[in-house]
Design a protein around this motif. Structure first.
Motif, PDB file in Angstrom:
ATOM      1  N   GLU A  59       0.836  -1.206   0.000  1.00 34.90           N
ATOM      2  CA  GLU A  59       0.000   0.000   0.000  1.00 34.90           C
ATOM      3  C   GLU A  59       0.868   1.251   0.000  1.00 34.90           C
ATOM      4  O   GLU A  59       0.582   2.219  -0.722  1.00 34.90           O
ATOM      5  N   ASN A  60       1.927   1.225   0.773  1.00 32.83           N
ATOM      6  CA  ASN A  60       2.856   2.354   0.832  1.00 32.83           C
ATOM      7  C   ASN A  60       3.455   2.610  -0.549  1.00 32.83           C
ATOM      8  O   ASN A  60       3.539   3.763  -0.997  1.00 32.83           O
ATOM      9  N   LYS A  61       3.854   1.562  -1.228  1.00 33.25           N
ATOM     10  CA  LYS A  61       4.437   1.685  -2.564  1.00 33.25           C
ATOM     11  C   LYS A  61       3.423   2.292  -3.537  1.00 33.25           C
ATOM     12  O   LYS A  61       3.758   3.186  -4.330  1.00 33.25           O
ATOM     13  N   GLU A  62       2.166   1.826  -3.492  1.00 31.65           N
ATOM     14  CA  GLU A  62       1.115   2.342  -4.361  1.00 31.65           C
ATOM     15  C   GLU A  62       0.842   3.817  -4.079  1.00 31.65           C
ATOM     16  O   GLU A  62       0.693   4.633  -5.001  1.00 31.65           O
ATOM     17  N   LEU A  63       0.780   4.173  -2.811  1.00 29.20           N
ATOM     18  CA  LEU A  63       0.509   5.569  -2.447  1.00 29.20           C
ATOM     19  C   LEU A  63       1.658   6.489  -2.866  1.00 29.20           C
ATOM     20  O   LEU A  63       1.434   7.623  -3.300  1.00 29.20           O
ATOM     21  N   LYS A  64       2.870   6.018  -2.764  1.00 33.76           N
ATOM     22  CA  LYS A  64       4.011   6.822  -3.223  1.00 33.76           C
ATOM     23  C   LYS A  64       3.953   7.037  -4.726  1.00 33.76           C
ATOM     24  O   LYS A  64       4.262   8.128  -5.221  1.00 33.76           O
ATOM     25  N   ALA A  65       3.548   5.999  -5.452  1.00 41.49           N
ATOM     26  CA  ALA A  65       3.421   6.126  -6.908  1.00 41.49           C
ATOM     27  C   ALA A  65       2.329   7.136  -7.261  1.00 41.49           C
ATOM     28  O   ALA A  65       2.510   7.974  -8.161  1.00 41.49           O
ATOM     29  N   LYS A  66       1.198   7.112  -6.567  1.00 43.26           N
ATOM     30  CA  LYS A  66       0.117   8.075  -6.807  1.00 43.26           C
ATOM     31  C   LYS A  66       0.574   9.495  -6.471  1.00 43.26           C
ATOM     32  O   LYS A  66       0.267  10.452  -7.196  1.00 43.26           O
ATOM     33  N   LEU A  67       1.278   9.622  -5.383  1.00 36.01           N
ATOM     34  CA  LEU A  67       1.768  10.937  -4.965  1.00 36.01           C
ATOM     35  C   LEU A  67       2.745  11.489  -5.990  1.00 36.01           C
ATOM     36  O   LEU A  67       2.723  12.687  -6.303  1.00 36.01           O
ATOM     37  N   ALA A  68       3.550  10.636  -6.547  1.00 35.55           N
ATOM     38  CA  ALA A  68       4.529  11.071  -7.546  1.00 35.55           C
ATOM     39  C   ALA A  68       3.832  11.630  -8.778  1.00 35.55           C
ATOM     40  O   ALA A  68       4.371  12.535  -9.444  1.00 35.55           O
ATOM     41  N   GLU A  79       2.980  15.349  -7.980  1.00 32.63           N
ATOM     42  CA  GLU A  79       4.066  16.261  -7.666  1.00 32.63           C
ATOM     43  C   GLU A  79       4.548  16.929  -8.942  1.00 32.63           C
ATOM     44  O   GLU A  79       4.603  16.323 -10.009  1.00 32.63           O
TER      45      GLU A  79
END
Length: 102
Positions: A81-90, A93
């Motif tokens: 989930e952390n990996k997916e959320l970081k990808a969405k956040l990227a 940005e």
């Protein structure tokens, strides 16, 4: 001959130490239980550990092992989930160059 006296003294002191800690009584009781067991266990060490209550009880160990498996699974889900959320956040940005021109 003095050596034998010193060795005997050490042995006697050690015996008293074991008696004081109730070790001899516990070992004697467990060995009597083992002796009176109609079907001798295949693994004597497990039998001794179980009857001397060394370490966690088998049911406790099983419960802890299951809990550990469950927590590892939750941890892996959190990592994904952390990996997916970081990808969405990227995606949201701004590139560093575009952000600096404003």
């Amino acid at each position: 001959m003095a050596r034998f006296g010193a060795a005997d003294l050490q042995r006697e002191q050690f015996r008293r130490y074991l008696e004081k800690g109730n070790v001899l009584d516990m070992l004697t009781k467990v060995l009597v239980i083992l002796y009176e067991e109609p079907e001798k266990p295949n693994n004597v060490m497990d039998f001794l550990k179980q009857h001397l209550a060394i370490g966690p009880e088998p049911s406790d160990a099983l419960a802890l092992r299951l809990e550990m498996i469950e927590l590892r699974q939750k941890y892996q889900l959190q990592l994904e989930e952390n990996k997916e959320l970081k990808a969405k956040l990227a995606q949201f940005e701004l590139p560093k160059e575009a952000g600096q021109t404003e």
